[in-house]
Scaffold this active site. Structure first.
Site, PDB file in Angstrom:
ATOM      1  N   ASP A  21       0.876  -1.199  -0.137  1.00  0.00           N
ATOM      2  CA  ASP A  21       0.087  -0.171   0.019  1.00  0.00           C
ATOM      3  C   ASP A  21       0.897   1.291   0.106  1.00  0.00           C
ATOM      4  O   ASP A  21       2.089   1.022   0.430  1.00  0.00           O
ATOM      5  CB  ASP A  21      -0.849   0.066   1.492  1.00  0.00           C
TER       6      ASP A  21
ATOM      7  N   ASP B   7       3.590   1.980  -4.706  1.00  0.00           N
ATOM      8  CA  ASP B   7       2.478   2.768  -5.331  1.00  0.00           C
ATOM      9  C   ASP B   7       2.128   2.002  -6.682  1.00  0.00           C
ATOM     10  O   ASP B   7       2.875   1.743  -7.644  1.00  0.00           O
ATOM     11  CB  ASP B   7       3.194   4.073  -5.732  1.00  0.00           C
TER      12      ASP B   7
ATOM     13  N   TYR C  28     -14.468   6.106 -12.992  1.00  0.00           N
ATOM     14  CA  TYR C  28     -14.367   5.141 -12.077  1.00  0.00           C
ATOM     15  C   TYR C  28     -15.016   3.912 -12.692  1.00  0.00           C
ATOM     16  O   TYR C  28     -14.505   2.574 -13.022  1.00  0.00           O
ATOM     17  CB  TYR C  28     -15.229   5.197 -10.708  1.00  0.00           C
TER      18      TYR C  28
ATOM     19  N   LYS D  87     -13.606   0.050 -13.945  1.00  0.00           N
ATOM     20  CA  LYS D  87     -13.641  -1.174 -13.257  1.00  0.00           C
ATOM     21  C   LYS D  87     -14.420  -2.119 -14.482  1.00  0.00           C
ATOM     22  O   LYS D  87     -14.403  -3.193 -14.332  1.00  0.00           O
ATOM     23  CB  LYS D  87     -14.609  -0.981 -11.932  1.00  0.00           C
TER      24      LYS D  87
ATOM     25  N   THR E 110     -16.779   0.441   3.732  1.00  0.00           N
ATOM     26  CA  THR E 110     -15.165   0.953   3.990  1.00  0.00           C
ATOM     27  C   THR E 110     -14.984   2.451   3.756  1.00  0.00           C
ATOM     28  O   THR E 110     -16.018   3.076   3.554  1.00  0.00           O
ATOM     29  CB  THR E 110     -14.377   0.090   2.939  1.00  0.00           C
TER      30      THR E 110
HETATM   31  N1  NAD Z   1     -16.074  -0.192  -0.657  1.00  0.00           N
HETATM   32  C1  NAD Z   1     -17.035  -0.505  -1.653  1.00  0.00           C
HETATM   33  O1  NAD Z   1     -17.999  -0.146  -1.642  1.00  0.00           O
HETATM   34  C2  NAD Z   1     -16.304  -0.838  -3.095  1.00  0.00           C
HETATM   35  C3  NAD Z   1     -17.436  -1.446  -3.957  1.00  0.00           C
HETATM   36  C4  NAD Z   1     -16.783  -2.004  -5.234  1.00  0.00           C
HETATM   37  C5  NAD Z   1     -15.682  -1.993  -5.533  1.00  0.00           C
HETATM   38  N2  NAD Z   1     -14.597  -1.527  -4.678  1.00  0.00           N
HETATM   39  C6  NAD Z   1     -13.302  -1.523  -4.703  1.00  0.00           C
HETATM   40  O2  NAD Z   1     -12.434  -2.237  -3.746  1.00  0.00           O
HETATM   41  C7  NAD Z   1     -11.022  -1.725  -4.029  1.00  0.00           C
HETATM   42  C8  NAD Z   1     -10.984  -1.497  -2.264  1.00  0.00           C
HETATM   43  O3  NAD Z   1     -11.756  -0.415  -1.711  1.00  0.00           O
HETATM   44  P1  NAD Z   1     -11.742   0.147  -0.296  1.00  0.00           P
HETATM   45  O4  NAD Z   1     -13.342   0.242  -0.227  1.00  0.00           O
HETATM   46  O5  NAD Z   1     -11.168  -1.054   0.501  1.00  0.00           O
HETATM   47  O6  NAD Z   1     -11.234   1.217  -0.305  1.00  0.00           O
HETATM   48  P2  NAD Z   1     -10.352   2.135   0.799  1.00  0.00           P
HETATM   49  O7  NAD Z   1     -10.063   3.481   0.401  1.00  0.00           O
HETATM   50  O8  NAD Z   1     -10.646   1.706   2.019  1.00  0.00           O
HETATM   51  O9  NAD Z   1      -8.770   1.451   0.789  1.00  0.00           O
HETATM   52  C9  NAD Z   1      -8.014   1.471  -0.696  1.00  0.00           C
HETATM   53  C10 NAD Z   1      -6.664   1.310  -0.311  1.00  0.00           C
HETATM   54  O10 NAD Z   1      -5.900   1.612  -1.460  1.00  0.00           O
HETATM   55  C11 NAD Z   1      -4.612   2.339  -1.139  1.00  0.00           C
HETATM   56  N3  NAD Z   1      -4.180   2.938  -2.496  1.00  0.00           N
HETATM   57  C12 NAD Z   1      -4.817   3.881  -3.198  1.00  0.00           C
HETATM   58  N4  NAD Z   1      -4.124   4.216  -4.042  1.00  0.00           N
HETATM   59  C13 NAD Z   1      -2.852   3.527  -4.285  1.00  0.00           C
HETATM   60  C14 NAD Z   1      -1.820   3.449  -4.978  1.00  0.00           C
HETATM   61  N5  NAD Z   1      -1.566   4.462  -5.976  1.00  0.00           N
HETATM   62  N6  NAD Z   1      -0.781   2.568  -4.527  1.00  0.00           N
HETATM   63  C15 NAD Z   1      -0.862   1.827  -3.346  1.00  0.00           C
HETATM   64  N7  NAD Z   1      -2.172   1.754  -2.832  1.00  0.00           N
HETATM   65  C16 NAD Z   1      -3.049   2.624  -2.965  1.00  0.00           C
HETATM   66  C17 NAD Z   1      -5.200   3.042   0.098  1.00  0.00           C
HETATM   67  O11 NAD Z   1      -3.907   3.757   0.473  1.00  0.00           O
HETATM   68  C18 NAD Z   1      -6.030   2.432   0.623  1.00  0.00           C
HETATM   69  O12 NAD Z   1      -5.368   1.818   1.627  1.00  0.00           O
HETATM   70  C19 NAD Z   1     -10.932  -0.669  -4.735  1.00  0.00           C
HETATM   71  O13 NAD Z   1     -10.518  -1.004  -5.923  1.00  0.00           O
HETATM   72  C20 NAD Z   1     -12.461  -0.221  -4.909  1.00  0.00           C
HETATM   73  O14 NAD Z   1     -12.991   0.400  -6.086  1.00  0.00           O
HETATM   74  C21 NAD Z   1     -14.914  -0.914  -3.416  1.00  0.00           C
END
Ligand code: NAD
Length: 250
Positions: free
Chosen positions: A38, A64, A156, A160, A191
């Site tokens: 991360d 990253d 977004y 996806k 989240t």
């Molecule tokens: N939470 C939802 O409702 C939901 C629904 C559908 C899909 N998703 C997908 O699930 C995944 C996780 O989402 P989440 O809800 O846990 O989000 P979150 O914001 O809680 O966590 C995302 C993590 O990604 C890390 N991150 C962001 N950019 C980065 C980079 N350039 N390099 C390394 N790390 C990086 C952040 O530091 C964070 O720890 C995402 O891809 C999101 O699109 C989430």
């Protein structure tokens, strides 16, 4: 007691928060050596420490996902120290709301770089190592917004949707090398990413979910565990929708 991921080495991008953190905790409980990859060092190290304190094996790795050098550094250090790399979960992602007519090129490029290019770079970085050791499993996290049309999230949604077809294309490229590549399609989950969702969208999405509430991060982690484990040995190029039934409704 034996775990479902005993002896496996797993990198989880976005592992410091939300869906990635839930996978890191579950994968470690199931016996994997878990690398929390991360860009958020503080949160990643804190989570790794708490997993280790509860008896699991975990470490933080700076990553990253948009940067190919960062990928090369992380993957070579993991392979060098652990001797193998069995699992990659591409979970890191970002979101901001913007309709097509409102989105800037800068905003578009920022989301594409993390969500789409990040998944490409991750698969590209690990596939040669997995091929050399005879196989592996990759899980790519897409979204319901990549499956059905929503307004106001053009960049977004584009990323996806791209992840879904990238998963299938890469799965066909890697199948003869024993590498399975699958996607998870989460609906809205509880989240931190949801803080960017406007209140009216939050109320609307709850009203659309047949199960009546957003999902828990563990709901995604258990799906990822299955796809990453040897129990899914005959599964590749597929998509697991975990959305409380939303996509089933009209
Ligand atoms: N939470 C939802 O409702 C939901 C629904 C559908 C899909 N998703 C997908 O699930 C995944 C996780 O989402 P989440 O809800 O846990 O989000 P979150 O914001 O809680 O966590 C995302 C993590 O990604 C890390 N991150 C962001 N950019 C980065 C980079 N350039 N390099 C390394 N790390 C990086 C952040 O530091 C964070 O720890 C995402 O891809 C999101 O699109 C989430």
């Amino acid at each position: 007691m034996s775990g479902r991921l005993d002896g496996k080495v797993a990198i989880i991008t976005g592992g410091a928060s939300g869906l990635g953190a839930a996978q890191a905790m579950l994968f470690a409980r199931e016996g994997a050596k878990t690398i929390i990859a991360d860009r958020d060092r503080k949160a990643g190290e804190t989570l790794a420490d708490s997993i280790v304190a509860s008896g699991g094996t975990a470490e933080y790795g700076m990553l990253d996902v948009t940067d190919e050098t960062s990928w090369a550094t992380l993957v070579s250090s993991v392979v060098e120290r652990h001797g193998a790399l069995h699992i990659l979960s591409n979970t890191a992602g970002i979101i901001h709301p913007a309709a097509t007519v409102d989105e800037s090129v800068e905003g578009w490029n920022r989301i594409v770089a993390v969500n789409q290019t990040g998944v490409f770079l991750g698969m590209r970085a690990v596939i040669p190592h997995m091929a050399a050791q005879g196989g592996g499993a990759i899980v790519n996290v897409s979204s319901l917004l990549g499956l059905i049309g929503f307004s106001g999230m053009i960049a977004y949604s584009a990323t996806k949707g791209a992840i879904r077809i990238m998963t299938k294309a890469a799965a066909m490229e890697a199948v003869k090398q024993g590498i399975r590549i699958n996607a998870i399609i989460p609906g809205p989950m509880k989240t931190p990413i949801q803080v960017n969702v406007p209140p009216e969208v939050d109320a609307w999405q709850r009203s659309r979910i047949p199960m009546g509430d957003l999902g828990e991060p563990e709901d995604i982690a258990y799906g990822a565990l299955y796809l990453a484990s040897d129990q899914a040995k005959y599964v590749t190029g597929t998509e697991l929708i975990i959305d409380g039934g939303w996509s089933v409704t009209t």
